[in-house]
Each structure stands twice: as structure tokens, then as C-alpha cells.
Design an enzyme around this catalytic site. Structure first.
Site, mmCIF file in Angstrom:
data_model
loop_
_atom_site.group_PDB
_atom_site.id
_atom_site.type_symbol
_atom_site.label_atom_id
_atom_site.label_comp_id
_atom_site.label_asym_id
_atom_site.label_seq_id
_atom_site.Cartn_x
_atom_site.Cartn_y
_atom_site.Cartn_z
ATOM 1 N N GLU A 74 83.843 101.972 4.689
ATOM 2 C CA GLU A 74 84.771 103.026 4.381
ATOM 3 C C GLU A 74 86.155 102.624 4.181
ATOM 4 O OE1 GLU A 74 84.415 105.698 8.010
ATOM 5 O OE2 GLU A 74 82.151 106.056 7.505
ATOM 6 N N GLU A 123 75.196 104.753 7.226
ATOM 7 C CA GLU A 123 75.462 105.328 8.602
ATOM 8 C C GLU A 123 75.076 106.938 8.579
ATOM 9 O OE1 GLU A 123 79.438 105.021 10.399
ATOM 10 O OE2 GLU A 123 79.457 103.119 9.466
HETATM 11 C C1 GAL Z 1 82.082 105.791 10.997
HETATM 12 C C2 GAL Z 1 82.487 104.696 10.901
HETATM 13 C C3 GAL Z 1 82.172 103.783 12.099
HETATM 14 C C4 GAL Z 1 82.328 104.657 13.398
HETATM 15 C C5 GAL Z 1 81.823 106.081 13.335
HETATM 16 C C6 GAL Z 1 81.948 106.767 14.830
HETATM 17 O O1 GAL Z 1 82.710 106.855 10.064
HETATM 18 O O2 GAL Z 1 82.276 104.041 9.857
HETATM 19 O O3 GAL Z 1 82.913 102.782 12.337
HETATM 20 O O4 GAL Z 1 83.871 104.870 13.647
HETATM 21 O O5 GAL Z 1 82.225 106.643 12.250
HETATM 22 O O6 GAL Z 1 81.359 107.982 14.586
#
Ligand code: GAL
Length: 928
Positions: free
Chosen positions: A526, A619
Site C-alpha cells: 500500500e 489482504e
Molecule cells: C491495511 C494495511 C495493514 C493493516 C491493515 C489494518 O490497510 O496494509 O498493514 O494496517 O490495513 O486493518
């Protein structure tokens, strides 16, 4: 102040060192050396090089505050203007600030340490004249550090706390409210025997958080700023064999530098490597395989040879390949051999030799349960004039990978859906200090859930973690960075990215490229450069190219939560990694008009735009819950963002375990399953996240640790564990009921009951009365009885698969707590100070049922050959220090982590007490 006495500086002049070295060379030439007993244990029986653990017995001192610290700084840092660390994780990263440096900084002396990882010789750094810090007391060998704390590595200085509680803490919830920030020194005397004269001697640091700078005998040797990288320093020019050598390491870990708890200190292993001046280099072998089948594979080997001697040499190599057993030990006879012919290597230079061999009937590496993670070891002998001068071992595995844009990932021809989780580097109550058993336990629990892959979010892991994933057969996305040039927090990696990205990236790949578990490299998570069109894509391209130069065998990727198919950023990467975008981000009407990321589901759009690239969800979810907490009412939706009265309670700072609630940009597990099932071309997911971690307690930054883990910080399973298990292990019979059934205040009130099962149908009974049989329809992943009115007693779910009885679960209303029960994850451990036993304590009623609402105060006592390292209960809002031997249970459970004492085999007896409850005892054998 500990160092305000007057010092008799032992400041070795160059002249003095030269004199000593000449004397030693003389002694060596005339065979007058003697072999001193090695103070530390060597790792293997290798006669040609030593890799000595130097973890034991360091002296440690941390300044009370940054203001009191010395000014031996790596570089100046910008003023922190915005120190709020509770920004949503998907906040757009911002530009770096320009800084004018007028002060003396040590960066020019540190940068040359990374020269081996800079490809273009013209860009390598030249060490300036001078020796900063050489007159500073802490680096002198006669400095009296007797009042400093004695510590063993791996060491995380922050984990003991105390937590910063309340509003406006010095270190915020984002970084875990623990004192990870600050400047500290580590000192150790190295006993270097005279027989080491003439050898090349290196300091190998697997990870130090952060901005490490190293002095030996008062001379600045070098350092490495990025806390997650592993690095080596050549101590040879600074070593004085024949006695004690003073090592001093300064760390400077900034506050406001991370979106999660970084830990602080030398938190991974440290080694001393001693080798012949002509030797196989750091991470000096690279093994690849092609034309892989069950009957044969072509193995290729590249070896980097360092000639640190003053003469040109002619060398050759012989590499013998053996199988490794499931413990990672060499077994059986040689299965193949690779020889390389004579190679001339110029004095002071490195060079490469290459060879290959066909291995018949290779035992392939692959993920269980359908495959076995078989491995091999290549034992390379380096020869000069018929004499062996070095020996180097490389563990590796042989497996074929195929990336099919329409169906996903294949290992050895078998389609493997990625059922993965993201994992941070901390180990809960043990902090960032790496421990093999703690990491192994995490992987065991994840495996039980059906997890087959780990994303190392978002930085290089401990090398031993990859040894575990190799040995256990997990697939790994190895990730380098969370940040490039644009910053997420004021003092994060963006400060050093421009100077260090190449060195950090190449070193990661050279270190990990022989690991069969690593199936792809991620160059970023990100990053803000998603937003900067061609400029950002150009940086991505640089990183992509570096990876390809170091390892053309694996694909590159970078996780995107914002970049869309028509932007330049995704065009660079081999595998399209999407964070949350597959399910869509903030799609509910309540987010209309938001200035945050709002994205419709993107799998199809990316698949259409990049028909030749595999798509992966790097993710998913960011669903949140506090183990054992259930809040009412329960949403009728399959996924909802967390608000007060809707899965959340900001007063108690807890999130409901009905497992339907997610952070604003996330989705429940159910919603993710549905979108992945609807898009079979998606190769799978890495859930955010496996284990809760310290810091980033979205949505309640008053807390200390995350809510998004499937498993809590103590390693206890949340209900979500069973939801993933039901989906990931469809052939394992299981059923799981939630919530618990202790609701004296809810008699007659609607209390929904949900069942997770690997089957398609279940019948629910309350006190023997059927509440109906329900069947999952397509894209449904739980069975829900949303109108159950609470009455105490027994809930029973009987599940059916294809009409046949499949699994059962029972939840009963318990009586009041009367006793404790304690059990260890293993009843025998090694007596080596590293091995651990995890003791789970349950607060139970007279019938032995865990009381799910019990929060009794618990005391842990220990006798015999062990000690209590930490305790926890998995409650993200709990500020009792992890070192405490006393803490409340959280919803019926508490944990103690026990460590063996080195060299003291015997029994470890743990007694667990609580006022008014019958105590429990557990005995663990150490060292049998
Ligand atoms: C994402 C990020 C992760 C963590 C997660 C928390 O956007 O890549 O590192 O922060 O959110 O919900």
C-alpha cells in the site's frame, strides 16, 4: 549518569593496531599460535568455518530520554508535527519533508556497509577519513559497564513496559503504547584467540531495531539503519586476536516511525563468523531447479567466492547434495554432486562459479496435507591447491511453481488455493525478540485452521521463521517494505528509502532465495507511490528489476489498496496483489461522499485488464473481534463496519465476536469467501490477519494491541478461527457454536446463535428442543438462528453433510467459577533457555466447564528448572505488563509462557492460584 566518571580512554591508534597485527603475523608464520577454548558454542561441526552464536551476556544501557542521549547520530530527522498515530491504515501517504543537515552525522561512515548490495560500482560509497565516536566512553574497552543491565539476545527492550496509558501517551496505540523508542547501547567483549589471526571475521546481525552503528575496539566499523534487514560487518581490520575485543552497538529507534509495534533492540540472533580469507561469501550460494518432474530435476548452483586475501588465488568447488530429514538434519548418502573447475580470483575481489547436475527421482517440496516439504542440503567444499579451505551448507527444496491467470497457483502441478494469513513480526507477550518455538507454535495453530500460506507483512522476517515455513511446508510471500519515498508516519522508512532501498532489497533476496517456501517477492505494501502515476510506477520498476536480477525464478508483486487497473502502478508487477479491493471498499451507503478510499469490487476489472497475470488478495477482511465478547443487537448483514451499537462498544473498547464486523475498508470473512468463490480465477487470499499483534488497535486506539487477528495475542482461538477452519478444511468434520451460553441478564431476550461447520446443514437444539434444521445456500458460510430467546441450559448443534451426520458441538451454561485448570502445550522441553512451554489456564466450574465470562485474578508461581517469561490473556485493552506473574483471566482464559533454564535439566512446576478457587498445577520436564 552511569558514564560520568573519568575515563582512561584506551584509544588504539592505527599505529598500535598495525604493530599488533605484524606481531601476530609473525607468530602465525612461525607456528607459535595456541588455540584458545571457544567461549561460545559453535553451530555445527564444520572444521573450515565457525558460526558462533554470541547472544549471551551482553551489557545494555538505554538513555532515560532522547534529550539525554549522545549525539552520535546516523542522520538528522525532521521535526514531528503530527504525532497522532490513530490514522486509518488506508490514509494516503504524504510527501517526505526536505531537510537541511548542518550537524555532524555518521551516515557517511555507515553507508559503505551496504556496498556489496549496490550493483553499480560508481554508486558505491567511500568511507570518509576519520573515526567518529572513537573518543566516546561507551566504545572504549576499559569503560566500566558493570552497572549496565546484563541481557541475552534476542532482546526487545520495550516489551517489559510499562504501557503508556491514558490519553496523549508518549507512544501511541498505533505503536503499542510501549517504550520501543529511544537510544540505547549494547556492549560485549569478544574473546578472539590468537589462532584467529589471519582469518576473516564477520559480525552477522539478523536484525536490530534500528539505526544500528557498531564500534570495535573504539573504531567505527559500520552499521545498518533498517531494523528488519539482516546484515554483516567485516570486523577483520579492527580485530585484535589474542584477547578481548570490545564490541559496542548503538541503536536509535525513533518514535512515530511505525504503524505497529516495532519492538526495540537487538531482537534477532547475532553471530560471529570466522572463515579463511578466501571463502564462500555472505549468502554466497544460489540454488535453482528447472525441468522438474517426479523423475528428474536439473539443479543449478551459483557460488560467490570472496578473496579477502592479498594474493590472487585459484580455487575450485565440490558440492555434495544430501537429503534432509523432517527435522532438517542431513540424512543418507550423497544423491548428487556438482564440481566446478579451477577459477582465478583476484586479490580483494569476489567472483562467481556455476555448475549444475541432473537429480534423478527428486523428492519434491510441497505444502501438506497433499504434499510433503522434502528438502535437501548442498554441502559445498571450497578447494585451493587440493586442500579444502571452506565448507558451506545450503538448505533448499525442489518444487515447480506455475502461475495461471485463470485458475491460480500450482505447486508441482497441483492446484493450491492460497489459504493464507498476514503475520506481523512480534510474538505477542514475548515482543519482537525472536523465538523459534513461539513462531513454531503460531504456525502449528495456523495449520490446524487449514492455513497454508503466510505473508510476511510487511518487512523481512527472522531467517529462522523461513526455516520453519520451509520445514513445515507453508507458502510464503516475502515482503520488503511498507513505505517507499512517501511517508505513512513521520519518521518511518521513507527517511532512508532513497539511500538504502537497493541494499535492503538485494540483501533480502540473497538471504531468502534458497527457501522453497518463498513463492513470490513483494516489493511493497500500500505504498504512497500508487498515487503518483508514472513516477510511482518508475520506482516500482526499479524494485522489480532489482528482484529479477537477484532471482528471476519467482514473480514480483506489490499490494495495492488504491491503484486501479488503468493506472501505471499495476503494470509493473508479475502478480496482481489486491488489498480489500476485490470485495470492494466502503461500499455501504453510509460511506457516500467520504473522502477516504471507496472502491467497487475490482477482481473482474483487473482480470480483464491483465489477462496474463495471476490475481491474489494480499489482504482480505480486516475483520475485528475481542475473544469471548458478544455485543447486541447482532447485524442481519453478512458484513458490517464497526460502530457503537453495531458490533462495537467504544466505552469498553471491544468488538463483538459474532464475527460479522470489520474495519471501514474491510469485510467479514463470509463476504470475502463469497467474493473469492464467485471469482475462481483469484488464486486465494491472505487474511488480515493471523495472530493479533501489538499496536494498531483499530478501531480503538486507547488499546494496546490489534483486534483483527483470527487468534488473539495470547494464541487463543477466537470464534473466527472456526469459521476459517470450516471453509479451509471442508473435509475435516467440525461444528462450532457461538456465542457462549452464560447470559443471566438476557433471559427471554433474543440472543442469536450461529454455527460454523464444514458441512452444509445443521440442526440446533436448545435444552433438547429443536430450533430447526438449516442448510447453507450457495455463498453462505454460516448457519444462523437469529431469533433464539435466551434461556440457560444447553445448546447443541448436530451438523450433516450430504444428509449424513457429520459433527456436533455443545455449549452449556456454566456454574460459578470454583477452580483453575492448567495445561501445557508440551510437557517436555529442552534445557536451553530458548525452548518454551505455553501454559493455558482455564477458570472452570465444578464440572470442569470453562466459565466464559470469568475474569478472576490469577497468580502464577514457578519452581525448579524454569522461569516465567511472560503472561497474557489476549485482551487488547489490558495494560498489565507482560512480565507480570499476576493478571486477570480474560473471558475464562489466561496464559503463561515458561522458559527452561540452560543446563539445568529437571522439573518445572507451575502453580496457578486465584482467591477462592482451587489451584492448579502443571509439571513440565526440562532437558530429558
Ligand atoms: C491495511 C494495511 C495493514 C493493516 C491493515 C489494518 O490497510 O496494509 O498493514 O494496517 O490495513 O486493518
Amino acid at each position: 549518569m552511569l558514564f560520568s566518571k573519568s575515563f582512561d580512554y584506551f584509544n588504539l591508534s592505527n599505529y598500535k593496531i598495525k604493530e599488533i597485527i605484524t606481531l601476530i603475523s609473525f607468530l602465525v608464520l612461525f607456528g607459535l599460535t595456541h588455540v584458545d577454548a571457544q567461549s561460545a558454542a559453535t553451530e555445527s561441526d564444520n572444521l573450515y568455518r565457525e558460526r558462533i552464536s554470541i547472544n549471551e551476556d551482553w551489557r545494555f544501557y538505554k538513555y532515560d530520554s532522547i534529550e539525554k542521549a549522545d549525539n552520535l547520530i546516523y542522520d538528522v530527522r525532521p521535526e514531528v508535527e503530527d504525532d497522532k498515530d490513530d490514522k486509518p491504515a488506508d490514509t494516503k501517504p504524504t510527501e517526505a519533508k526536505n531537510l537541511e543537515v548542518t550537524q555532524m552525522v555518521l551516515k557517511p561512515w555507515i553507508l559503505p556497509t551496504g556496498n556489496d548490495f549496490i550493483k553499480d560500482p560508481a554508486k558505491r560509497y567511500v568511507r570518509p577519513e576519520g573515526n567518529p565516536g572513537s573518543d566516546f566512553p561507551f566504545v572504549q574497552s576499559d569503560f566500566d559497564n558493570s552497572l549496565w543491565e546484563t541481557v541475552n539476545l534476542p532482546h526487545d527492550w520495550a516489551i517489559k513496559g510499562p504501557f503508556y496509558e491514558g490519553p496523549d501517551p508518549e507512544v501511541g496505540g498505533g505503536m503499542g503504547r510501549l517504550p520501543s523508542h529511544g537510544v540505547a547501547w549494547y556492549r560485549k567483549k569478544l574473546d578472539i584467540p590468537l589462532s584467529d589471526a589471519g582469518k576473516s571475521i564477520f559480525l552477522d546481525v539478523d536484525g536490530a531495531m534500528s539505526y544500528a552503528m557498531v564500534w570495535l575496539n573504539g573504531k567505527l566499523v559500520g552499521g545498518w539503519p533498517f531494523g528488519y534487514s539482516s546484515w554483516r560487518l567485516d570486523l577483520t581490520p579492527y580485530i585484535v586476536p589474542g584477547g578481548e575485543n570490545q564490541l559496542a552497538i548503538r541503536l536509535d529507534n525513533p518514535n512515530n516511525s511505525s504503524r505497529w509495534y516495532p519492538g526495540g533492540g537487538i531482537y534477532r540472533n547475532v553471530w560471529l563468523t570466522k572463515a579463511n580469507p578466501v571463502h564462500i561469501g555472505q549468502w554466497g550460494t544460489y540454488i535453482t531447479a528447472k525441468d522438474i518432474s517426479k523423475t528428474s530435476a536439473e539443479i543449478s548452483l551459483e557460488i560467490i567466492i570472496d578473496n579477502n586475501s592479498k594474493n590472487e588465488v585459484v580455487v575450485s568447488t565440490i558440492t555434495k547434495i544430501f537429503e534432509l530429514d523432517s527435522e532438517g538434519k542431513q540424512s543418507g548418502d550423497v544423491v548428487a554432486e556438482i564440481k566446478t573447475s579451477n577459477k582465478k580470483i583476484t586479490a580483494g575481489k569476489k567472483d562467481k562459479v556455476k555448475g549444475s547436475v541432473i537429480l534423478e527421482n527428486p523428492k519434491l517440496w510441497g505444502p501438506p496435507p497433499t504434499q510433503t516439504p522434502n528438502r535437501y542440503v548442498a554441502v559445498t567444499k571450497l578447494m585451493q591447491n587440493e586442500k579444502q579451505i571452506d565448507q558451506y551448507e545450503t538448505k533448499f527444496g525442489i518444487r515447480s511453481l506455475k502461475f495461471d491467470p485463470d485458475s491460480g497457483i500450482y505447486v508441482n502441478g497441483e492446484h493450491i488455493k492460497i489459504k493464507g494469513v498476514n503475520q506481523h513480526h512480534d510474538l505477542g507477550a514475548l515482543g519482537a525478540a525472536f523465538n523459534i518455538r513461539a513462531a513454531e507454535r503460531q504456525l502449528e495453530i495456523l495449520r490446524e485452521m487449514g492455513c497454508n500460506a503466510i505473508r510476511m507483512s510487511h518487512n523481512p522476517p527472522a531467517p529462522e521463521l523461513l526455516e520453519l515455513t520451509d520445514r513445515m511446508g507453508f507458502l510464503v510471500m516475502d515482503e520488503a517494505f511498507d513505505v517507499w519515498e512517501r511517508r505513512k508516519t513521520p519518521l518511518d522508512f521513507h527517511l532512508i528509502f532513497p539511500d538504502w532501498y537497493e541494499q535492503d532489497l538485494r540483501s533480502l533476496i540473497r538471504r531468502d532465495r534458497n527457501c522453497p517456501s518463498v513463492i513470490m517477492w513483494s516489493y511493497g505494501n500500500e505504498v504512497g507511490e500508487q498515487y503518483t502515476d508514472n513516477e510511482g510506477a518508475a520506482i516500482a520498476k526499479q524494485l522489480h528489476d532489482i528482484i529479477k536480477e537477484e532471482d528471476p525464478t519467482r514473480p514480483t508483486t506489490g499490494a495495492m489498496n488504491w491503484a486501479k487497473p488503468d493506472m501505471p502502478f499495476p503494470t509493473v508487477m508479475d502478480v496482481i496483489s489486491l488489498n480489500y479491493q476485490g470485495e470492494g471498499i466502503r461500499q455501504d451507503p453510509e460511506f457516500e461522499g467520504t473522502n477516504r478510499i471507496r472502491t467497487s469490487p475490482q477482481y473482474d476489472a483487473f482480470h480483464e485488464k491483465f489477462p496474463s497475470k495471476v490475481i491474489l488478495s494480499s489482504e482480505t477482511a480486516s475483520a475485528a473481534s475481542s475473544r469471548g465478547i458478544y455485543l447486541f443487537p447482532v447485524t442481519q448483514n453478512i458484513s458490517s463496519s464497526i460502530r457503537d451499537g453495531r458490533g462495537g462498544d467504544s466505552k469498553i473498547q471491544h468488538v463483538s465476536s459474532y464475527e460479522l464486523y470489520a474495519v471501514d475498508f474491510g469485510s467479514s470473512a463470509d463476504k470475502v469467501f463469497s467474493s473469492i468463490d464467485r471469482h475462481p480465477f483469484v488464486s486465494g487470499e491472505f487474511v488480515w490477519n493471523g495472530f493479533d499483534y501489538i499496536g494498531e488497535p483499530t478501531p480503538y486506539y486507547g488499546a494496546r494491541s490489534s483486534y483483527t487477528g483470527i487468534i488473539d495475542l495470547a494464541g487463543f482461538k477466537k470464534d473466527r478461527f472456526f469459521l476459517y477452519q470450516s471453509y479451509w478444511l471442508p473435509d475435516t468434520p467440525m461444528a462450532h457454536i457461538l456465542p457462549h451460553w452464560n447470559w443471566p441478564e438476557r433471559i427471554g431476550e433474543v440472543t442469536p446463535v450461529h454455527v460454523f461447520t464444514s458441512s452444509d446443514e445443521a440442526e440446533l437444539f436448545l435444552n433438547g428442543k429443536s430450533l430447526g434444521r438449516k442448510k447453507k445456500v450457495q455463498y453462505e458460510y454460516r448457519l444462523r438462528w437469529d431469533d433464539v430467546k435466551y434461556e440457560p441450559g444447553e445448546l447443541k448443534a448436530v451438523s450433516y453433510k450430504n444428509g449424513e451426520k457429520w459433527a456436533e458441538d455443545v455449549v452449556k451454561t456454566t456454574d460459578v467459577p470454583t477452580r483453575l485448570e492448567a495445561s501445557a502445550d508440551r510437557n517436555e522441553i529442552q534445557a536451553d533457555r530458548k525452548d518454551l512451554a505455553f501454559i493455558t489456564v482455564r477458570v472452570t466450574d465444578n464440572n470442569g466447564l470453562t466459565v466464559p465470562i470469568a475474569n478472576n485474578q490469577i497468580q502464577f508461581e514457578i519452581e525448579g528448572s524454569g522461569e516465567i517469561v511472560a503472561t497474557d490473556n489476549g485482551d487488547p485493552t489490558n495494560f498489565v505488563p507482560f512480565l507480570s506473574h499476576e493478571r486477570e483471566a480474560f473471558n475464562g482464559l489466561a496464559l503463561a509462557v515458561i522458559r527452561s533454564k540452560p543446563g539445568e535439566p529437571g522439573l518445572i512446576k507451575v502453580t496457578v492460584k486465584s482467591p477462592g478457587l482451587k489451584e492448579a498445577k502443571v509439571v513440565v520436564k526440562s532437558g530429558y
